[in-house]
Design a protein around this motif. Structure first.
Motif, PDB file in Angstrom:
ATOM      1  N   LYS A  35      11.294 -35.015  47.093  1.00  0.00           N
ATOM      2  CA  LYS A  35      10.429 -35.221  45.918  1.00  0.00           C
ATOM      3  C   LYS A  35       9.346 -36.268  46.171  1.00  0.00           C
ATOM      4  O   LYS A  35       8.994 -37.049  45.302  1.00  0.00           O
ATOM      5  CB  LYS A  35      11.243 -35.612  44.684  1.00  0.00           C
ATOM      6  N   ASP A  42       2.691 -39.567  42.596  1.00  0.00           N
ATOM      7  CA  ASP A  42       3.794 -39.031  41.801  1.00  0.00           C
ATOM      8  C   ASP A  42       3.462 -37.586  41.439  1.00  0.00           C
ATOM      9  O   ASP A  42       2.673 -37.336  40.538  1.00  0.00           O
ATOM     10  CB  ASP A  42       4.005 -39.873  40.545  1.00  0.00           C
ATOM     11  N   ALA A  44       5.173 -35.415  39.942  1.00  0.00           N
ATOM     12  CA  ALA A  44       5.624 -35.044  38.595  1.00  0.00           C
ATOM     13  C   ALA A  44       4.514 -35.254  37.567  1.00  0.00           C
ATOM     14  O   ALA A  44       4.498 -34.599  36.531  1.00  0.00           O
ATOM     15  CB  ALA A  44       6.865 -35.826  38.214  1.00  0.00           C
ATOM     16  N   GLU A  45       3.580 -36.157  37.827  1.00  0.00           N
ATOM     17  CA  GLU A  45       2.436 -36.332  36.933  1.00  0.00           C
ATOM     18  C   GLU A  45       1.449 -35.172  37.075  1.00  0.00           C
ATOM     19  O   GLU A  45       0.779 -34.812  36.115  1.00  0.00           O
ATOM     20  CB  GLU A  45       1.719 -37.645  37.230  1.00  0.00           C
ATOM     21  N   ASN A  47       2.374 -31.962  38.234  1.00  0.00           N
ATOM     22  CA  ASN A  47       3.084 -30.780  37.754  1.00  0.00           C
ATOM     23  C   ASN A  47       4.521 -31.179  37.415  1.00  0.00           C
ATOM     24  O   ASN A  47       5.340 -31.340  38.314  1.00  0.00           O
ATOM     25  CB  ASN A  47       3.063 -29.676  38.804  1.00  0.00           C
ATOM     26  N   PRO A  48       4.840 -31.328  36.150  1.00  0.00           N
ATOM     27  CA  PRO A  48       6.186 -31.767  35.744  1.00  0.00           C
ATOM     28  C   PRO A  48       7.303 -30.828  36.205  1.00  0.00           C
ATOM     29  O   PRO A  48       8.440 -31.263  36.359  1.00  0.00           O
ATOM     30  CB  PRO A  48       6.118 -31.787  34.219  1.00  0.00           C
ATOM     31  N   LEU A  50       7.363 -29.502  39.141  1.00  0.00           N
ATOM     32  CA  LEU A  50       7.417 -29.713  40.588  1.00  0.00           C
ATOM     33  C   LEU A  50       7.232 -28.421  41.381  1.00  0.00           C
ATOM     34  O   LEU A  50       7.829 -28.222  42.423  1.00  0.00           O
ATOM     35  CB  LEU A  50       8.719 -30.411  40.994  1.00  0.00           C
ATOM     36  N   GLU A  62      -6.540 -32.160  34.177  1.00  0.00           N
ATOM     37  CA  GLU A  62      -5.383 -31.254  34.291  1.00  0.00           C
ATOM     38  C   GLU A  62      -5.471 -30.464  35.590  1.00  0.00           C
ATOM     39  O   GLU A  62      -6.529 -29.988  35.969  1.00  0.00           O
ATOM     40  CB  GLU A  62      -5.364 -30.281  33.103  1.00  0.00           C
TER      41      GLU A  62
END
Length: 65
Positions: A35, A42, A44-45, A47-48, A50, A62
């Motif tokens: 990860k 990060d 996750a910021e 694409n939450p 992943l 975006e």
């Protein structure tokens, strides 16, 4: 533009399209198991969920997923 990719995933197809179009985005490698990204950002910021590939254009808030 940044293209987030991961080894041995469907992001290889997107890389092939970029190569055929002679486009050279900044490639950011995402380690699916650890990860982590090659630029230490990060993911996750971006694409939450992943999921790769993810494309971030300059000046856009975006990502295009």
């Amino acid at each position: 533009m940044k293209l987030y990719i991961a080894r041995a995933t469907c992001s290889l197809a997107v890389q092939a399209v970029f190569n055929e179009l002679n486009l050279a985005p900044e490639l950011v490698h995402f380690d699916v198991f650890g990860k982590t990204t090659s630029d230490q950002s990060d993911f996750a910021e971006i694409n939450p969920l992943l999921y790769v590939p993810a494309l971030v254009l300059e000046g856009e808030d975006e990502p295009l997923i």
